[in-house]
Design an enzyme around this catalytic site. Structure first.
Site, PDB file in Angstrom:
ATOM      1  CD  GLU A  18      -5.723   4.467  -1.417  1.00  0.00           C
ATOM      2  OE1 GLU A  18      -5.857   4.857  -0.248  1.00  0.00           O
ATOM      3  OE2 GLU A  18      -6.630   3.924  -2.059  1.00  0.00           O
ATOM      4  CE1 TYR A  50      -3.591   2.671   0.793  1.00  0.00           C
ATOM      5  CE2 TYR A  50      -1.758   3.664   1.972  1.00  0.00           C
ATOM      6  CZ  TYR A  50      -3.008   3.766   1.399  1.00  0.00           C
ATOM      7  OH  TYR A  50      -3.671   4.964   1.410  1.00  0.00           O
TER       8      TYR A  50
END
Ligand code: GDP
Ligand code: MN
Length: 405
Positions: A216, A128
Site C-alpha cells: 500500500e 491512495y
C-alpha cells in the site's frame, strides 16, 4: 496489536479477519522504510532519506539531504500522522529537536525506536493506491482513490464510491489497460498516467514477489514540481510464505512484536492472541478452533488460539502455559488435550513444570483423554485443577469460573 488497520483492508468485508486484528497475526508487518526500500527496487519513486535511531543521526541525515525534511516515527501502527509521529523540519537543528521528541514517544502503546528522515515533499494532491487479496472474489484487488491520505478510512466508510477497485487475474497479472482505467477513474491528470502505470505495475510485482497480503502507498503524492512520489509505504507479508523469503524474514522487528508471540514462535507453538478472558491450550489446530467455538457457544470468549501441535514435549507445554498465564486478561485457563501422538503424561509433566514456575492465580480446567490419560490425570491429582470429562463440560466450567462462578 489493536489499531493497526492497514488502510486497504477495511474496504473488503471478507478481509475482516485482518481488520479485526486477529488474522493479521499471520502476517509479518514491515516498517515504512522497509516497505519503501522494496518499492524502490520495483521502480516506484520514493523520497531520498534514511533511518536514524538518535537525534544526532537525524540531524546528520538532514544536513546531508540539505533540504526541508520530514521526521517519521517507525512503528507498526497506522495513523502516525494524527498521533503526532510525523513532523516537518526546516533545519537540521529542528530535525534533531523533533527527532528527539518523536523518539521519546509511544504511539498506540508502541515505543518509537527509529525515525525515518526523508526529504520533505511539497504535496499538491494525495492519492491512495493499494493491493490486497479479495477473499470473496478469490483474487487480488488493486484499489485507488483521489481522496488519499490520513482520512482514507473515513472515505471508505462514508463515500466508498470514491474508491476504485479492479480485480487482478493472478495468471495474467496487472494489465496496462487496468492501470489506465484506474488512472481515469481517479481523474489523474493525463501527464501522470505513464508513471502511474509504472508505479501500479511495480506495486503489483512487489506484492507478488514478496508473497504480500498488503502492499500500500498512502499517500502517493503529486508534488508541486508535478512529480509522483510514494511518501508512505506499508507491506504485510504472509507468515506462511516467509520460509522462501529469508531476506524478508530478517526484517522482522522483534522489538515491536508482542513478546508472547515472539516467545511462542521460538518454541514452535501456533499462537494467536485474541481479546477474550479464557486462555486455551489445545493440541491440534482443528481441536483448538472447536474449543474456541464451544467456549463462545457457552457465552465465554477465548484469550488466544494456541496449538501445541502433535507429540509436544513437556518443555513446549510448559512454555505454552507460561505464555497463556502471562496475559493479564486471562481469568481462567482451559486445557483440552486429546492424546493421540501427543501423550497425556508428557503434557501433565509440562504442566507441572510450568506450575512450579508460574504460580497461577486463575482457575484451570483440564480435559485429558486418549493416550496415557490415566497416568496424566494421576500426575495432576494434586495440582488443584478442575477436571472435566467432556469438552462441553470443560467449556461450561471454564466459562463459569472465568465469570467468577
Ligand atoms: P501515517 O499517518 O502513519 O499514514 O503516515 P504518513 O507517512 O502517511 O504521513 C501522514 C501525513 O503526513 C500524510 O498524509 C501527509 O499529509 C503528511 N506528510 C507525510 N510526509 C510528508 C512530506 O514529505 N511533506 C508534507 N508536506 N507532508 C507530509
Ligand atoms: Mn499513510
Amino acid at each position: 496489536m489493536e489499531g493497526f488497520t492497514p488502510h486497504g483492508i477495511i474496504f473488503l468485508p471478507l478481509a475482516r479477519m485482518y481488520d479485526s486484528s486477529k488474522g493479521e497475526k499471520t502476517c509479518m508487518k514491515l516498517h515504512e522504510y522497509q516497505s519503501k526500500q522494496i518499492f524502490a527496487k520495483y521502480g516506484i519513486p520514493i523520497p531520498r532519506g534514511r533511518v536514524a535511531a538518535t537525534s544526532d543521526e537525524a540531524k546528520q541525515i538532514a544536513k546531508e539531504l540539505g533540504s526541508r525534511v520530514v521526521i517519521k516515527s517507525q512503528v507498526l501502527v497506522g495513523g502516525r500522522g494524527k498521533a503526532g509521529g510525523i513532523r516537518l523540519a526546516k533545519t537540521p537543528d529542528e530535525a534533531a529537536d523533533l527527532a528527539s521528541q518523536i523518539l521519546a514517544m509511544q504511539i498506540k502503546g508502541l515505543p518509537v525506536r527509529k525515525v525515518l528522515v526523508d526529504e520533505a515533499a511539497n504535496i499538491e494532491m494525495e492519492i491512495y493506491l493499494g493491493i490486497t487479496n479479495d477473499r470473496l472474489a478469490h483474487k487480488p484487488v488493486i484499489m485507488a482513490s483521489a481522496a488519499g491520505g490520513v482520512e482514507i478510512e473515513e472515505v471508505a466508510r462514508l463515500s466508498p464510491e470514491k474508491i476504485i477497485k479492479v480485480h487482478i487475474d493472478p495468471l495474467l497479472g496487472l494489465r496496462d489497460y487496468q492501470s489506465r482505467d484506474i488512472a481515469a477513474g481517479i481523474d489523474l491528470p493525463r501527464d501522470h498516467w505513464r508513471l502511474f502505470g509504472q508505479i501500479a505495475r511495480g506495486l503489483w510485482q512487489a506484492f507478488q514477489d514478496c508473497d504480500a497480503t498488503l502492499a500500500e502507498i498512502n499517500p502517493l503524492v503529486i508534488t508541486s514540481e508535478n512529480r509522483l512520489l510514494a511518501v508512505d509505504g506499508k507491506m504485510l507479508i504472509d507468515d506462511n510464505a516467509l520460509f522462501r523469503h529469508p531476506d524478508l524474514s530478517e526484517m522482522r522487528d522483534l522489538d515491536e512484536e508482542a513478546s508472547s508471540e515472539t516467545e511462542a514462535r521460538r518454541y514452535g507453538l501456533s499462537f494467536i492472541k485474541l481479546d477474550g478472558n479464557i486462555g486455551c491450550m489445545v493440541n491440534g489446530a482443528g481441536l483448538a478452533m472447536t474449543t474456541m467455538d464451544i467456549i463462545k457457544l457457552y457465552g465465554g470468549a477465548p484469550t488466544n488460539f494456541l496449538d501445541i501441535g502433535g507429540g509436544a514435549s513437556s518443555e513446549k507445554v510448559a512454555a505454552a502455559l507460561r505464555i497463556i498465564l502471562s496475559d493479564p486478561n486471562v481469568k481462567a485457563v482451559l486445557i483440552n488435550i486429546f492424546g493421540g501422538i501427543t501423550r497425556c503424561d508428557e503434557v501433565a509433566r509440562g504442566i507441572l513444570v510450568a506450575l512450579k514456575e508460574v504460580k497461577p492465580k486463575v482457575p484451570m480446567v483440564i480435559r485429558l483423554v486418549g493416550t496415557n490419560a490415566e497416568e496424566g490425570r494421576r500426575m495432576l491429582a494434586d495440582a488443584q485443577m478442575i477436571t472435566a470429562e467432556t469438552l462441553v463440560d470443560a467449556a461450561k466450567k471454564a466459562v463459569a469460573v472465568a465469570k467468577g462462578g
